[in-house]
Design a protein around this motif. Sequence first.
Motif, PDB file in Angstrom:
ATOM      1  N   ALA A   9       0.849  -1.195   0.000  1.00  0.00           N
ATOM      2  CA  ALA A   9       0.000   0.000   0.000  1.00  0.00           C
ATOM      3  C   ALA A   9       0.882   1.241   0.000  1.00  0.00           C
ATOM      4  O   ALA A   9       1.818   1.358   0.782  1.00  0.00           O
ATOM      5  N   GLY A  10       0.628   2.138  -0.900  1.00  0.00           N
ATOM      6  CA  GLY A  10       1.411   3.360  -1.000  1.00  0.00           C
ATOM      7  C   GLY A  10       2.607   3.261  -1.923  1.00  0.00           C
ATOM      8  O   GLY A  10       3.266   4.258  -2.210  1.00  0.00           O
ATOM      9  N   ALA A  11       2.920   2.063  -2.412  1.00  0.00           N
ATOM     10  CA  ALA A  11       4.061   1.902  -3.329  1.00  0.00           C
ATOM     11  C   ALA A  11       3.704   2.460  -4.698  1.00  0.00           C
ATOM     12  O   ALA A  11       2.557   2.420  -5.120  1.00  0.00           O
ATOM     13  N   SER A  12       4.698   2.982  -5.367  1.00  0.00           N
ATOM     14  CA  SER A  12       4.466   3.473  -6.730  1.00  0.00           C
ATOM     15  C   SER A  12       5.484   2.845  -7.671  1.00  0.00           C
ATOM     16  O   SER A  12       6.605   2.548  -7.293  1.00  0.00           O
ATOM     17  N   ILE A  13       5.042   2.637  -8.902  1.00  0.00           N
ATOM     18  CA  ILE A  13       5.884   2.049  -9.940  1.00  0.00           C
ATOM     19  C   ILE A  13       6.300   3.162 -10.881  1.00  0.00           C
ATOM     20  O   ILE A  13       5.490   3.978 -11.300  1.00  0.00           O
ATOM     21  N   GLY A  14       7.583   3.185 -11.219  1.00  0.00           N
ATOM     22  CA  GLY A  14       8.100   4.192 -12.136  1.00  0.00           C
ATOM     23  C   GLY A  14       8.889   3.552 -13.253  1.00  0.00           C
ATOM     24  O   GLY A  14       9.199   2.363 -13.217  1.00  0.00           O
ATOM     25  N   ASP A  15       9.221   4.320 -14.250  1.00  0.00           N
ATOM     26  CA  ASP A  15      10.061   3.867 -15.372  1.00  0.00           C
ATOM     27  C   ASP A  15       9.541   2.583 -16.004  1.00  0.00           C
ATOM     28  O   ASP A  15      10.298   1.682 -16.322  1.00  0.00           O
ATOM     29  N   PHE A  16       8.256   2.482 -16.183  1.00  0.00           N
ATOM     30  CA  PHE A  16       7.641   1.271 -16.725  1.00  0.00           C
ATOM     31  C   PHE A  16       7.921   1.172 -18.213  1.00  0.00           C
ATOM     32  O   PHE A  16       7.657   2.097 -18.969  1.00  0.00           O
ATOM     33  N   ARG A  17       8.477   0.035 -18.633  1.00  0.00           N
ATOM     34  CA  ARG A  17       8.735  -0.235 -20.051  1.00  0.00           C
ATOM     35  C   ARG A  17       8.398  -1.690 -20.339  1.00  0.00           C
ATOM     36  O   ARG A  17       8.575  -2.547 -19.487  1.00  0.00           O
ATOM     37  N   MET A  18       7.951  -1.952 -21.556  1.00  0.00           N
ATOM     38  CA  MET A  18       7.627  -3.317 -21.948  1.00  0.00           C
ATOM     39  C   MET A  18       8.103  -3.545 -23.375  1.00  0.00           C
ATOM     40  O   MET A  18       7.981  -2.661 -24.222  1.00  0.00           O
ATOM     41  N   TRP A  19       8.670  -4.726 -23.626  1.00  0.00           N
ATOM     42  CA  TRP A  19       9.084  -5.087 -24.977  1.00  0.00           C
ATOM     43  C   TRP A  19       8.997  -6.585 -25.138  1.00  0.00           C
ATOM     44  O   TRP A  19       8.864  -7.322 -24.179  1.00  0.00           O
ATOM     45  N   ARG A  20       9.055  -7.030 -26.354  1.00  0.00           N
ATOM     46  CA  ARG A  20       8.922  -8.449 -26.664  1.00  0.00           C
ATOM     47  C   ARG A  20      10.100  -8.902 -27.508  1.00  0.00           C
ATOM     48  O   ARG A  20      10.489  -8.227 -28.451  1.00  0.00           O
ATOM     49  N   THR A  21      10.654 -10.066 -27.151  1.00  0.00           N
ATOM     50  CA  THR A  21      11.668 -10.711 -27.975  1.00  0.00           C
ATOM     51  C   THR A  21      10.959 -11.832 -28.734  1.00  0.00           C
ATOM     52  O   THR A  21       9.739 -11.911 -28.720  1.00  0.00           O
ATOM     53  N   ASP A  22      11.704 -12.728 -29.351  1.00  0.00           N
ATOM     54  CA  ASP A  22      11.091 -13.800 -30.146  1.00  0.00           C
ATOM     55  C   ASP A  22      10.063 -14.615 -29.362  1.00  0.00           C
ATOM     56  O   ASP A  22       8.978 -14.874 -29.834  1.00  0.00           O
ATOM     57  N   SER A  23      10.410 -15.014 -28.145  1.00  0.00           N
ATOM     58  CA  SER A  23       9.514 -15.892 -27.394  1.00  0.00           C
ATOM     59  C   SER A  23       9.194 -15.376 -25.992  1.00  0.00           C
ATOM     60  O   SER A  23       8.567 -16.083 -25.207  1.00  0.00           O
ATOM     61  N   THR A  24       9.608 -14.164 -25.682  1.00  0.00           N
ATOM     62  CA  THR A  24       9.480 -13.671 -24.319  1.00  0.00           C
ATOM     63  C   THR A  24       8.982 -12.231 -24.302  1.00  0.00           C
ATOM     64  O   THR A  24       9.394 -11.425 -25.118  1.00  0.00           O
ATOM     65  N   SER A  25       8.108 -11.945 -23.341  1.00  0.00           N
ATOM     66  CA  SER A  25       7.712 -10.563 -23.083  1.00  0.00           C
ATOM     67  C   SER A  25       8.446 -10.109 -21.835  1.00  0.00           C
ATOM     68  O   SER A  25       8.513 -10.839 -20.852  1.00  0.00           O
ATOM     69  N   VAL A  26       9.004  -8.911 -21.859  1.00  0.00           N
ATOM     70  CA  VAL A  26       9.752  -8.385 -20.725  1.00  0.00           C
ATOM     71  C   VAL A  26       9.118  -7.070 -20.290  1.00  0.00           C
ATOM     72  O   VAL A  26       8.820  -6.215 -21.127  1.00  0.00           O
ATOM     73  N   ILE A  27       8.900  -6.945 -19.003  1.00  0.00           N
ATOM     74  CA  ILE A  27       8.388  -5.708 -18.422  1.00  0.00           C
ATOM     75  C   ILE A  27       9.432  -5.238 -17.422  1.00  0.00           C
ATOM     76  O   ILE A  27       9.848  -5.994 -16.548  1.00  0.00           O
ATOM     77  N   LYS A  28       9.874  -3.996 -17.565  1.00  0.00           N
ATOM     78  CA  LYS A  28      10.875  -3.439 -16.664  1.00  0.00           C
ATOM     79  C   LYS A  28      10.249  -2.258 -15.938  1.00  0.00           C
ATOM     80  O   LYS A  28       9.574  -1.432 -16.552  1.00  0.00           O
ATOM     81  N   PHE A  29      10.455  -2.202 -14.632  1.00  0.00           N
ATOM     82  CA  PHE A  29       9.941  -1.076 -13.859  1.00  0.00           C
ATOM     83  C   PHE A  29      10.797  -0.861 -12.631  1.00  0.00           C
ATOM     84  O   PHE A  29      11.548  -1.736 -12.225  1.00  0.00           O
ATOM     85  N   SER A  30      10.686   0.309 -12.047  1.00  0.00           N
ATOM     86  CA  SER A  30      11.398   0.587 -10.799  1.00  0.00           C
ATOM     87  C   SER A  30      10.361   0.843  -9.713  1.00  0.00           C
ATOM     88  O   SER A  30       9.208   1.182 -10.007  1.00  0.00           O
ATOM     89  N   ILE A  31      10.789   0.671  -8.476  1.00  0.00           N
ATOM     90  CA  ILE A  31       9.900   0.862  -7.341  1.00  0.00           C
ATOM     91  C   ILE A  31      10.603   1.682  -6.272  1.00  0.00           C
ATOM     92  O   ILE A  31      11.823   1.839  -6.301  1.00  0.00           O
ATOM     93  N   ASP A  32       9.833   2.171  -5.330  1.00  0.00           N
ATOM     94  CA  ASP A  32      10.406   2.910  -4.210  1.00  0.00           C
ATOM     95  C   ASP A  32      11.348   2.010  -3.421  1.00  0.00           C
ATOM     96  O   ASP A  32      11.062   0.828  -3.198  1.00  0.00           O
ATOM     97  N   LYS A  33      12.460   2.550  -3.001  1.00  0.00           N
ATOM     98  CA  LYS A  33      13.476   1.794  -2.267  1.00  0.00           C
ATOM     99  C   LYS A  33      12.893   1.099  -1.031  1.00  0.00           C
ATOM    100  O   LYS A  33      13.241  -0.032  -0.729  1.00  0.00           O
ATOM    101  N   ASP A  34      11.976   1.750  -0.349  1.00  0.00           N
ATOM    102  CA  ASP A  34      11.393   1.198   0.873  1.00  0.00           C
ATOM    103  C   ASP A  34      10.544  -0.048   0.625  1.00  0.00           C
ATOM    104  O   ASP A  34      10.261  -0.798   1.549  1.00  0.00           O
TER     105      ASP A  34
END
Length: 67
Positions: A9-34
């Motif tokens: 509760a209260g966490a936020s997601i930043g720098d959200f990116r998504m891409w796909r390779t031949d057989s894999t979907s990748v989602i990259k994101f950052s979160i609050d250190k805490d």
Amino acid sequence: GISCTGRLAGASIGDFRMWRTDSTSVIKFSIDKDYKAAFRQTTAEWLEPHIPGARLVGPKWHAVKVD
């Protein structure tokens, strides 16, 4: 999702990116250190029910891989 997980509760997601390779979907994101430990410890609650087969990889950033 993460809003349903009490420890995140209260966490936020930043720098959200998504891409796909031949057989894999990748989602990259950052979160609050805490919230880093809570994100890793609660993946069964917020990640796996919504994206079957997904897993967190990488200690510095969280990438979600779905085969």
